[in-house]
Design a protein around this motif. Structure first.
Motif, PDB file in Angstrom:
ATOM      1  N   LYS A   1     -38.729 -28.380  33.133  1.00  0.00           N
ATOM      2  CA  LYS A   1     -37.499 -28.494  34.160  1.00  0.00           C
ATOM      3  C   LYS A   1     -38.001 -27.927  35.531  1.00  0.00           C
ATOM      4  O   LYS A   1     -37.271 -27.563  36.363  1.00  0.00           O
ATOM      5  CB  LYS A   1     -36.284 -27.833  34.013  1.00  0.00           C
TER       6      LYS A   1
ATOM      7  N   GLU B   1     -36.842 -29.702  38.743  1.00  0.00           N
ATOM      8  CA  GLU B   1     -35.437 -29.682  39.135  1.00  0.00           C
ATOM      9  C   GLU B   1     -35.326 -28.327  39.707  1.00  0.00           C
ATOM     10  O   GLU B   1     -34.312 -27.986  40.753  1.00  0.00           O
ATOM     11  CB  GLU B   1     -34.694 -29.573  37.751  1.00  0.00           C
TER      12      GLU B   1
ATOM     13  N   CYS C   1     -33.087 -25.127  44.380  1.00  0.00           N
ATOM     14  CA  CYS C   1     -32.993 -24.206  44.959  1.00  0.00           C
ATOM     15  C   CYS C   1     -32.968 -24.222  46.733  1.00  0.00           C
ATOM     16  O   CYS C   1     -33.476 -24.874  47.435  1.00  0.00           O
ATOM     17  CB  CYS C   1     -34.267 -23.171  45.016  1.00  0.00           C
TER      18      CYS C   1
ATOM     19  N   CYS D   1     -27.691 -17.306  44.601  1.00  0.00           N
ATOM     20  CA  CYS D   1     -26.871 -18.262  44.137  1.00  0.00           C
ATOM     21  C   CYS D   1     -26.769 -18.853  42.798  1.00  0.00           C
ATOM     22  O   CYS D   1     -25.823 -19.432  42.252  1.00  0.00           O
ATOM     23  CB  CYS D   1     -26.970 -19.634  45.003  1.00  0.00           C
ATOM     24  N   MET D   2     -27.956 -18.266  42.042  1.00  0.00           N
ATOM     25  CA  MET D   2     -28.066 -18.706  40.652  1.00  0.00           C
ATOM     26  C   MET D   2     -28.058 -20.049  40.034  1.00  0.00           C
ATOM     27  O   MET D   2     -27.903 -20.475  38.789  1.00  0.00           O
ATOM     28  CB  MET D   2     -27.152 -17.843  39.760  1.00  0.00           C
ATOM     29  N   GLU D   3     -28.161 -21.078  41.246  1.00  0.00           N
ATOM     30  CA  GLU D   3     -28.323 -22.456  40.712  1.00  0.00           C
ATOM     31  C   GLU D   3     -29.555 -22.743  39.825  1.00  0.00           C
ATOM     32  O   GLU D   3     -29.603 -23.352  38.876  1.00  0.00           O
ATOM     33  CB  GLU D   3     -28.666 -23.422  42.081  1.00  0.00           C
ATOM     34  N   CYS D   4     -30.627 -21.964  39.977  1.00  0.00           N
ATOM     35  CA  CYS D   4     -31.829 -22.001  39.237  1.00  0.00           C
ATOM     36  C   CYS D   4     -31.551 -21.768  37.726  1.00  0.00           C
ATOM     37  O   CYS D   4     -32.061 -22.227  36.824  1.00  0.00           O
ATOM     38  CB  CYS D   4     -33.138 -21.285  39.892  1.00  0.00           C
ATOM     39  N   ILE D   5     -30.827 -20.638  37.680  1.00  0.00           N
ATOM     40  CA  ILE D   5     -30.488 -20.275  36.468  1.00  0.00           C
ATOM     41  C   ILE D   5     -29.762 -21.252  35.635  1.00  0.00           C
ATOM     42  O   ILE D   5     -29.726 -21.395  34.240  1.00  0.00           O
ATOM     43  CB  ILE D   5     -29.802 -18.790  36.437  1.00  0.00           C
ATOM     44  N   LYS D   6     -28.696 -21.821  36.459  1.00  0.00           N
ATOM     45  CA  LYS D   6     -27.941 -22.912  35.490  1.00  0.00           C
ATOM     46  C   LYS D   6     -29.066 -24.028  34.978  1.00  0.00           C
ATOM     47  O   LYS D   6     -28.621 -24.486  34.264  1.00  0.00           O
ATOM     48  CB  LYS D   6     -27.001 -23.533  36.701  1.00  0.00           C
ATOM     49  N   VAL D   7     -29.920 -24.423  35.860  1.00  0.00           N
ATOM     50  CA  VAL D   7     -30.628 -25.350  35.399  1.00  0.00           C
ATOM     51  C   VAL D   7     -31.409 -24.981  34.241  1.00  0.00           C
ATOM     52  O   VAL D   7     -31.636 -25.788  33.178  1.00  0.00           O
ATOM     53  CB  VAL D   7     -31.517 -25.853  36.544  1.00  0.00           C
ATOM     54  N   ASP D   8     -32.146 -23.590  34.065  1.00  0.00           N
ATOM     55  CA  ASP D   8     -32.844 -23.506  33.134  1.00  0.00           C
ATOM     56  C   ASP D   8     -32.982 -21.942  32.830  1.00  0.00           C
ATOM     57  O   ASP D   8     -33.676 -21.173  33.368  1.00  0.00           O
ATOM     58  CB  ASP D   8     -34.352 -23.857  33.207  1.00  0.00           C
ATOM     59  N   PRO D   9     -31.885 -21.490  32.033  1.00  0.00           N
ATOM     60  CA  PRO D   9     -31.618 -20.076  31.784  1.00  0.00           C
ATOM     61  C   PRO D   9     -32.755 -19.301  31.358  1.00  0.00           C
ATOM     62  O   PRO D   9     -33.161 -17.881  31.451  1.00  0.00           O
ATOM     63  CB  PRO D   9     -30.350 -20.006  30.969  1.00  0.00           C
TER      64      PRO D   9
END
Lengths: 264, 75
Positions: A176, A179, A184, A207-215
């Protein structure tokens, strides 16, 4: 204060110093103190701004009050000699007439009568528009005050404190990765030789968007007792001076408190 | 009526950038690129410029017409 056994030594690192902007990292420092500096910068550092306006003549379409308000918002260069003169009042004059046709009156036409070192930082702010035959004559008085009275006196636009981000890539060959790079908003990640890597750690805004994509592949943490203080000067003072004045004013106020406590 | 002098949210000066912005856009530049070029980075300041409309420009012709009629007092 620091964790047990940790050396309590303050470290400051200059991250960014652009025209008007300054960003520093303060290590081994409490958030409360860093935030106190930020708040002092925003609301205590004094600057000059137009406070009183005498409208001698106004035949323009714009109401007197609107012109007065716009004049107040024009940032003025504040020489250091005025900083200790609380009641200083400087007269500035705006005198414009549209003789040849419709024209815009810019902030550059606002001139200081008493001191040429006080001038509008931007000379291209449109103040009002005059149709042919219309004219404006204004006496404006600049005063020294600080951001807690009115935000027009604030020397900074952006003033932020955030924890130093720690961005770790756990699995650099995740499927991922594209993505993550795309999601980001601050471009913290990039792909290097088919592997996910961190390009600019300090830019992260949690913002933690990257964590949402692939924790499972990325990890974002806050560095302990390390903060990034960034300010952006409007122009009344240099960004560096604003920071130093903010710290200086805290010391002044604490000194005053000290005297009062000693007198008890 | 006129371009706001400061950004409502952060207080940065944006009044001097609206005219430059309209000039760049009229030359065919994309509005987002024009804002980047002018150094307007935060979205609070960007909306100030993107959402602005100069109402004075609609009113000035009336003042000009009054002047053309020979009335010295203006509006």
């Amino acid at each position: 204060m620091g964790e047990e056994g940790e050396e309590l030594k303050l470290a400051v690192e200059l991250l960014e110093s652009q025209k008007g902007g300054l960003s520093i990292r303060i290590d081994k420092y409490d958030l409360n103190y860093a935030n106190a500096i930020r708040r002092y910068i925003m609301s205590e550092v004094p600057t000059l701004a137009i406070e009183d306006v005498v409208v001698v003549e106004n035949s323009s379409l714009i109401y007197d009050e609107i012109i007065a308000h716009r004049l107040g918002l024009v940032p003025l260069k504040t020489p250091k000699k005025y900083l200790e003169q609380a009641g200083v009042q400087l007269m500035m004059v705006l005198d414009a007439k549209a003789e040849e046709g419709t024209r815009t009156v810019y902030s550059g036409e606002l001139v200081s009568v008493e001191d040429k070192e006080v001038y509008p930082i931007s000379t291209e702010i449109p103040l009002l528009k005059l149709a042919k035959g219309q004219s404006i004559k204004i006496e404006a008085y600049a005063r020294l005050s600080s951001g807690k009275r009115h935000s027009k006196f604030s020397p900074v636009s952006k003033a932020t404190v955030k924890p130093s981000p720690l961005v770790n890539v756990i699995n650099d060959s995740t499927d991922k990765m594209k993505e993550i790079v795309e999601v980001c908003p601050r471009n913290v990640f990039y792909v290097k030789d088919g592997k996910l890597a961190v390009a600019d750690e300090d830019a992260c805004t949690f913002c933690m968007e990257c964590i949402k994509v692939d924790p499972a592949s990325v990890e974002i943490k806050e560095k302990y007792n390390s903060y990034i203080l960034s300010i952006e000067s409007i122009g009344q003072h240099e960004a560096r001076d604003v920071l130093m004045m903010g710290i200086d004013l805290i010391q002044r106020d604490l000194g005053e408190l000290m005297e009062k406590v000693m007198a008890l | 009526m006129l371009t706001p002098v400061r950004c409502f949210s952060c207080g940065a000066v944006i009044g001097d950038k609206y005219e430059k912005f309209t000039m760049l856009v009229s030359k065919g530049m994309e509005p987002d690129k024009a804002l980047d070029k002018l150094g307007v980075r935060r979205y609070c300041c960007r909306r100030m410029i993107l959402g602005n409309f100069e109402v004075v420009d609609k009113l000035l012709p009336y003042a000009e017409a009054v002047e053309a009629l020979g009335e010295k007092e203006g509006s």
